[in-house]
Write an enzyme that holds these catalytic residues in place. Structure first.
Site, PDB file in Angstrom:
ATOM      1  N   HIS A  73       0.857  -1.192   0.000  1.00  0.00           N
ATOM      2  CA  HIS A  73       0.000   0.000   0.000  1.00  0.00           C
ATOM      3  C   HIS A  73       0.883   1.228   0.000  1.00  0.00           C
ATOM      4  O   HIS A  73       1.953   1.241   0.590  1.00  0.00           O
ATOM      5  CB  HIS A  73      -0.911   0.010   1.239  1.00  0.00           C
ATOM      6  CG  HIS A  73      -2.062   0.940   1.085  1.00  0.00           C
ATOM      7  ND1 HIS A  73      -1.956   2.287   1.356  1.00  0.00           N
ATOM      8  CD2 HIS A  73      -3.316   0.730   0.640  1.00  0.00           C
ATOM      9  CE1 HIS A  73      -3.133   2.851   1.103  1.00  0.00           C
ATOM     10  NE2 HIS A  73      -3.964   1.937   0.670  1.00  0.00           N
ATOM     11  N   ASP A 106      -7.859  -5.263  -0.509  1.00  0.00           N
ATOM     12  CA  ASP A 106      -8.320  -5.968  -1.714  1.00  0.00           C
ATOM     13  C   ASP A 106      -8.059  -7.456  -1.645  1.00  0.00           C
ATOM     14  O   ASP A 106      -8.735  -8.249  -2.312  1.00  0.00           O
ATOM     15  CB  ASP A 106      -7.627  -5.376  -2.942  1.00  0.00           C
ATOM     16  CG  ASP A 106      -7.999  -3.924  -3.107  1.00  0.00           C
ATOM     17  OD1 ASP A 106      -7.127  -3.072  -2.929  1.00  0.00           O
ATOM     18  OD2 ASP A 106      -9.190  -3.661  -3.343  1.00  0.00           O
TER      19      ASP A 106
HETATM   20  C1  SDX Z   1      -5.900   0.432  -3.138  1.00  0.00           C
HETATM   21  O1  SDX Z   1      -4.240   4.950  -2.072  1.00  0.00           O
HETATM   22  C2  SDX Z   1      -5.202   4.286  -1.507  1.00  0.00           C
HETATM   23  O2  SDX Z   1      -5.654   4.625  -0.472  1.00  0.00           O
HETATM   24  C3  SDX Z   1      -5.663   3.079  -2.325  1.00  0.00           C
HETATM   25  C4  SDX Z   1      -6.713   2.229  -1.614  1.00  0.00           C
HETATM   26  C5  SDX Z   1      -7.974   3.001  -1.391  1.00  0.00           C
HETATM   27  O3  SDX Z   1      -8.724   2.569  -0.519  1.00  0.00           O
HETATM   28  O4  SDX Z   1      -8.272   3.983  -2.189  1.00  0.00           O
HETATM   29  O5  SDX Z   1      -6.201   1.739  -0.380  1.00  0.00           O
HETATM   30  C6  SDX Z   1      -7.085   1.024  -2.505  1.00  0.00           C
HETATM   31  O6  SDX Z   1      -5.563   0.840  -4.234  1.00  0.00           O
HETATM   32  C7  SDX Z   1      -5.089  -0.584  -2.373  1.00  0.00           C
HETATM   33  C8  SDX Z   1      -3.806  -1.034  -3.146  1.00  0.00           C
HETATM   34  C9  SDX Z   1      -4.272  -2.062  -4.189  1.00  0.00           C
HETATM   35  N1  SDX Z   1      -3.152  -2.347  -5.146  1.00  0.00           N
HETATM   36  C10 SDX Z   1      -2.570  -3.550  -5.164  1.00  0.00           C
HETATM   37  O7  SDX Z   1      -2.799  -4.453  -4.357  1.00  0.00           O
HETATM   38  C11 SDX Z   1      -1.626  -3.733  -6.339  1.00  0.00           C
HETATM   39  C12 SDX Z   1      -0.314  -4.323  -5.821  1.00  0.00           C
HETATM   40  N2  SDX Z   1       0.367  -3.315  -5.002  1.00  0.00           N
HETATM   41  C13 SDX Z   1       1.382  -2.490  -5.643  1.00  0.00           C
HETATM   42  O8  SDX Z   1       1.063  -2.106  -6.943  1.00  0.00           O
HETATM   43  C14 SDX Z   1       1.862  -1.377  -4.735  1.00  0.00           C
HETATM   44  O9  SDX Z   1       2.054  -1.926  -3.509  1.00  0.00           O
HETATM   45  C15 SDX Z   1       1.031  -0.121  -4.553  1.00  0.00           C
HETATM   46  C16 SDX Z   1       0.747   0.546  -5.858  1.00  0.00           C
HETATM   47  C17 SDX Z   1      -0.241  -0.440  -3.872  1.00  0.00           C
HETATM   48  C18 SDX Z   1       1.819   0.831  -3.669  1.00  0.00           C
HETATM   49  O10 SDX Z   1       2.953   1.138  -4.321  1.00  0.00           O
HETATM   50  P1  SDX Z   1       4.094   2.020  -3.575  1.00  0.00           P
HETATM   51  O11 SDX Z   1       3.882   2.175  -2.127  1.00  0.00           O
HETATM   52  O12 SDX Z   1       4.256   3.247  -4.385  1.00  0.00           O
HETATM   53  O13 SDX Z   1       5.291   1.082  -3.631  1.00  0.00           O
HETATM   54  P2  SDX Z   1       6.320   1.105  -4.774  1.00  0.00           P
HETATM   55  O14 SDX Z   1       5.598   0.859  -6.055  1.00  0.00           O
HETATM   56  O15 SDX Z   1       7.147   2.336  -4.653  1.00  0.00           O
HETATM   57  O16 SDX Z   1       7.174  -0.180  -4.373  1.00  0.00           O
HETATM   58  C19 SDX Z   1       8.040  -0.129  -3.234  1.00  0.00           C
HETATM   59  C20 SDX Z   1       8.847  -1.404  -3.341  1.00  0.00           C
HETATM   60  C21 SDX Z   1       9.345  -1.643  -4.769  1.00  0.00           C
HETATM   61  O17 SDX Z   1      10.534  -2.353  -4.666  1.00  0.00           O
HETATM   62  P3  SDX Z   1      11.908  -1.502  -4.820  1.00  0.00           P
HETATM   63  O18 SDX Z   1      11.840  -0.797  -6.154  1.00  0.00           O
HETATM   64  O19 SDX Z   1      11.914  -0.538  -3.640  1.00  0.00           O
HETATM   65  O20 SDX Z   1      12.999  -2.565  -4.768  1.00  0.00           O
HETATM   66  O21 SDX Z   1       8.015  -2.531  -3.037  1.00  0.00           O
HETATM   67  C22 SDX Z   1       7.867  -3.333  -4.177  1.00  0.00           C
HETATM   68  C23 SDX Z   1       8.283  -2.520  -5.379  1.00  0.00           C
HETATM   69  O22 SDX Z   1       8.833  -3.364  -6.387  1.00  0.00           O
HETATM   70  N3  SDX Z   1       6.445  -3.679  -4.239  1.00  0.00           N
HETATM   71  C24 SDX Z   1       5.991  -4.892  -4.512  1.00  0.00           C
HETATM   72  C25 SDX Z   1       4.589  -4.788  -4.398  1.00  0.00           C
HETATM   73  N4  SDX Z   1       4.251  -3.524  -4.090  1.00  0.00           N
HETATM   74  C26 SDX Z   1       5.408  -2.839  -4.001  1.00  0.00           C
HETATM   75  N5  SDX Z   1       6.633  -6.047  -4.831  1.00  0.00           N
HETATM   76  C27 SDX Z   1       5.824  -7.112  -5.044  1.00  0.00           C
HETATM   77  N6  SDX Z   1       4.462  -7.108  -4.951  1.00  0.00           N
HETATM   78  C28 SDX Z   1       3.827  -5.960  -4.624  1.00  0.00           C
HETATM   79  N7  SDX Z   1       2.500  -5.941  -4.527  1.00  0.00           N
END
Ligand code: SDX
Length: 431
Positions: free
Chosen positions: A308, A366
């Site tokens: 998140h 989710d």
């Molecule tokens: C919702 O914003 C809100 O409030 C949203 C929400 C709402 O109620 O409106 O809460 C609803 O959208 C919940 C989130 C649902 N999305 C997912 O489940 C999709 C999977 N999650 C990722 O896409 C990601 O975690 C996000 C988009 C949710 C958050 O992304 P961030 O915090 O910007 O994290 P990032 O993309 O900067 O990643 C940080 C690190 C990275 O590794 P490094 O580059 O630092 O080495 O964590 C890794 C990413 O590769 N990472 C993941 C991951 N999420 C982040 N690795 C594997 N699986 C994942 N799901």
């Protein structure tokens, strides 16, 4: 905005300026940079708005480190445990818990707005039967401005109120109609003798050939899913609604923009993507393969339903949602559901893996909502429409708050330009 005597000094090329610092009622202080460009000739740079407050708000507060989510100050676990969705809608819209009389009037108003204009049925018929329900909902919600002209004037408080009630009331009907249309079944009209969640379940699952009795435990779980998705500060879709509203667009156009943004798999589309991922994994023995892919920097695959932007320890909604998942699956006797078995094994494997622990990646709302909806019999294509109908009250509350701020202006971010500087056109024969 509160007054302040706190400032930060910024020095650029030997010139110092003072920037005001405001302290919120909860959360980090904010640095007011509204005069930065005028005083220092520089922009700030924050592409994902990870450190940028786009507005001041009194609706929802999240503490990502502590796993706190408050709606008008009330913790989400208390609201999800003892309140119900339409009462939470009243709280988000008006800022306080209603009296019994106010709640009764509000629920009666919403109930009486659940039908859609009969001519909208023709609009549905323009879609292919295999359209994604979100594609239909984006179109139909936008088209509401063509059917409800008497509630599109954003400068008229009464019209804003009517539009708010219409959207909250009609989104379940529209979502259910989108579902029925894609499965070739007749539309089911809402009933005024059913509560909000029961009405939605009946509009989705009833058929004209037989009576349909709503299971109260499923209705309770459905209502709780609505509540847990109602609002969430300035997430991507809410920010989209605020930006659309800042141009003066009508409420239906603004909410349609929010629906479009929510559809993305990184946001509201995650619950559908999560279930599809669990089905692709298939059995718990394939989990290591997918965990390795999620950790592989060269593989764009991510564990959907994990992580998140704000919550960096746990999503408090997921905690409540997990309880509901256990109740529903026990009720339906599907606790040995293979998808659930894979989900539970994936949750355990990810939480035990240092990669996810170090990056604070845990199951979000989710992850569990998708499991419940699947158990209830919804196709994965209906997961995000359910998120959209739940979040409509949050979008509308934030939209109303922004319009009630006399200082609000059209949103217009700047950029860090990295393109070509000025150059002359070259005729094609000279290229
Ligand atoms: C919702 O914003 C809100 O409030 C949203 C929400 C709402 O109620 O409106 O809460 C609803 O959208 C919940 C989130 C649902 N999305 C997912 O489940 C999709 C999977 N999650 C990722 O896409 C990601 O975690 C996000 C988009 C949710 C958050 O992304 P961030 O915090 O910007 O994290 P990032 O993309 O900067 O990643 C940080 C690190 C990275 O590794 P490094 O580059 O630092 O080495 O964590 C890794 C990413 O590769 N990472 C993941 C991951 N999420 C982040 N690795 C594997 N699986 C994942 N799901």
């Amino acid at each position: 905005m509160t007054e302040t005597d706190k400032t930060a000094t910024l020095t650029i090329d030997g010139k110092s300026i003072e920037l005001p610092i405001y302290s919120p009622t909860a959360g980090p202080d904010v640095l007011d940079i509204r005069k930065l460009y005028g005083q220092a000739g520089v922009f700030t740079y924050d592409p994902g708005f990870t450190s940028t407050a786009s507005c001041d708000s009194t609706i929802t507060y999240i503490d990502g480190e502590e796993g706190v989510l408050l709606h008008r100050g009330y913790p989400i676990d208390q609201l999800a445990g003892t309140s119900h969705y339409l009462e939470v809608c009243f709280l988000l819209l008006y800022g306080y818990l209603p009296s019994a009389k106010e709640l009764d009037e509000f629920e009666s108003t919403i109930t009486r707005h659940t039908m859609v204009h009969e001519q909208m049925i023709n609009f549905f018929r323009g879609f292919r039967r295999d359209a994604h329900p979100m594609a239909i909902i984006v179109g139909v919600v936008g088209a509401m401005s063509a059917f409800y002209h008497d509630s599109t004037d954003i400068n008229d408080p009464r019209q804003r109120e009517v539009a708010s009630h219409r959207l909250i009331a009609k989104m379940p009907t529209i979502a259910a109609m989108a579902y029925k249309y894609t499965i070739g079944q007749p539309f089911v009209y809402p009933r005024n003798d059913l509560d909000y969640a029961s009405n939605f379940l009946r509009m989705c699952f009833a058929v004209p050939c037989e009576d349909y009795e709503v299971n109260p435990i499923l209705a309770r779980a459905m209502d709780r899913i609505f509540t847990l998705h109602a609002d969430h500060e300035q997430n991507a879709s809410t920010s989209t609604v605020r930006l659309a509203s800042s141009s003066g667009a009508n409420p239906f156009a603004c909410i349609a923009a929010g629906v479009a943004c929510l559809w993305g798999p990184a946001h509201g589309g995650a619950n559908q993507a999560c279930l599809e991922m669990l089905k692709e994994i298939g059995t718990p023995d394939r989990i290591p393969e997918f965990i390795a892919r999620a950790k592989d920097k060269n593989d764009p695959f991510r564990l959907m339903g994990f992580g998140h932007r704000v919550y960096k320890n746990f999503d408090p909604r997921a905690t409540v949602m997990k309880q509901s998942a256990d109740e529903v699956l026990d009720l339906l006797g599907v606790e040995d559901n293979p998808v659930l078995a894979t989900a539970k094994a994936l949750e355990a494997a990810a939480l035990a893996d240092p990669y996810f622990a170090d990056k604070k990646l845990f199951p979000n709302v989710d992850f569990y909502s998708g499991i419940i909806l699947e158990a209830m019999g919804f196709p994965t294509s209906m997961f995000t429409p359910i998120f959209a109908l739940s979040r409509t009250v949050g979008w509308i509350s934030q939209w109303k708050e922004q319009l009630s701020d006399p200082a609000h202006k059209i949103g217009r971010p700047r950029q860090l330009y990295q393109g070509e500087t000025e150059r002359n056109y070259v005729d094609i024969e000279d290229r």
